[in-house]
Write an enzyme that holds these catalytic residues in place. Structure first.
Site, mmCIF file in Angstrom:
data_model
loop_
_atom_site.group_PDB
_atom_site.id
_atom_site.type_symbol
_atom_site.label_atom_id
_atom_site.label_comp_id
_atom_site.label_asym_id
_atom_site.label_seq_id
_atom_site.Cartn_x
_atom_site.Cartn_y
_atom_site.Cartn_z
ATOM 1 N N HIS A 1 -2.048 -62.718 -22.725
ATOM 2 C CA HIS A 1 -0.808 -61.968 -22.520
ATOM 3 C C HIS A 1 -0.365 -61.426 -23.881
ATOM 4 O O HIS A 1 -0.420 -62.128 -24.879
ATOM 5 C CB HIS A 1 0.269 -62.865 -21.907
ATOM 6 C CG HIS A 1 1.540 -62.117 -21.662
ATOM 7 N ND1 HIS A 1 1.587 -60.998 -20.854
ATOM 8 C CD2 HIS A 1 2.801 -62.298 -22.124
ATOM 9 C CE1 HIS A 1 2.821 -60.524 -20.836
ATOM 10 N NE2 HIS A 1 3.579 -61.293 -21.601
ATOM 11 N N HIS B 1 7.504 -57.464 -24.649
ATOM 12 C CA HIS B 1 6.236 -57.516 -23.904
ATOM 13 C C HIS B 1 6.444 -56.986 -22.499
ATOM 14 O O HIS B 1 7.568 -56.866 -22.020
ATOM 15 C CB HIS B 1 5.677 -58.951 -23.892
ATOM 16 C CG HIS B 1 6.605 -59.993 -23.351
ATOM 17 N ND1 HIS B 1 6.271 -60.864 -22.351
ATOM 18 C CD2 HIS B 1 7.891 -60.304 -23.679
ATOM 19 C CE1 HIS B 1 7.279 -61.665 -22.090
ATOM 20 N NE2 HIS B 1 8.286 -61.354 -22.884
ATOM 21 N N CYS C 1 -0.257 -55.573 -19.801
ATOM 22 C CA CYS C 1 0.458 -55.980 -21.015
ATOM 23 C C CYS C 1 -0.290 -55.573 -22.284
ATOM 24 O O CYS C 1 0.324 -55.249 -23.305
ATOM 25 C CB CYS C 1 0.694 -57.486 -20.995
ATOM 26 S SG CYS C 1 -0.819 -58.480 -20.858
#
Ligand SMILES: [Zn+2]
Length: 233
Positions: free
Chosen positions: A29, A41, A149
């Protein structure tokens, strides 16, 4: 060994760093460190699995107390672009710094996607401007294969976006797998990230952001109109 060590202590982060953490040791991530302990993010708004901060209890979804005010804040509701503290971003995992201007040898030596690119990063102030602009104004819809992401962080770092409507994904994690049917379940995709590594290394190198010729610099305040022109919104 420097070659494989991208782990970074929070105290060593620099503004504008592209950071990542491993989730379930399967996928990474990603986010952009903007300073003062904050990371911007991008998550799937429908299935973020990242954190749900409760202002009343101060408990994040990781089950830990988060003393940071407004942690997990989404300025544009439903956009998926969040600002979180480092602890809530890593969720008890470790923090790594994504490498830019990696040599082709480094790229190949890294068995897993989502850790480096041969592309060059823009200066930190430009990176932070893009991340904060997208946090405040929204960002194109989440798509695991073409806008995830890692794509978000890569765009913040480089300003590069593909002008090929049939080949939008720029993330090296997604590029490690073959295109799949839309209706495939996310779990299937994730499983493929883990199993597709050996056969995908050369494929990933060919699709690296720094090597592709279909990417162009798109100013962040022109991103919406750029995608509109490509009929992608
Ligand atoms: Zn937090």
């Amino acid at each position: 060994m420097e070659l494989f060590s991208q782990k970074v202590k929070p105290s060593d982060l620099e503004k504008g760093d592209h950071v990542y953490t491993w989730r379930k040791n399967i996928y990474s991530h990603h986010g952009i460190y903007i300073g003062e302990g904050k990371i911007i993010h991008f998550v799937n708004p429908r299935n973020d699995g990242i954190l749900r901060f409760s202002a009343s209890s101060g408990i994040s979804s990781s089950g830990t107390y988060c003393p940071t005010s407004n942690c997990g804040l989404e300025k544009v509701a439903g956009s998926g672009v969040r600002m979180s503290c480092i602890d809530c971003f890593i969720k008890k995992g470790k923090l790594y710094r994504f490498k830019y201007e990696a040599s082709p040898q480094f790229l190949i030596a890294k068995l897993r996607g989502g850790t480096c690119t041969t592309a060059r990063s823009d200066p930190p102030e430009e990176v932070i401007h893009r991340a904060t602009y997208l946090h405040e104004n929204g960002y194109p819809k989440y798509d695991l294969m073409s806008n995830n992401c890692e794509d978000f962080a890569l765009y913040c770092k480089t300003g590069l976006w593909s002008n090929d409507i049939g080949y939008q994904g720029r993330s090296s994690q997604a590029n490690m797998v073959h295109p799949t049917k839309k209706e495939d379940r996310i779990e299937n995709h994730i499983q493929r990230f883990a199993t597709a590594i050996p056969r995908a290394c050369s494929k990933r190198e060919n699709k690296d952001l720094g090597i592709r010729e279909d990417v162009v610099k798109v100013p962040v305040d022109e991103l919406s109109s750029f995608l509109l022109a490509l009929k992608l919104t």
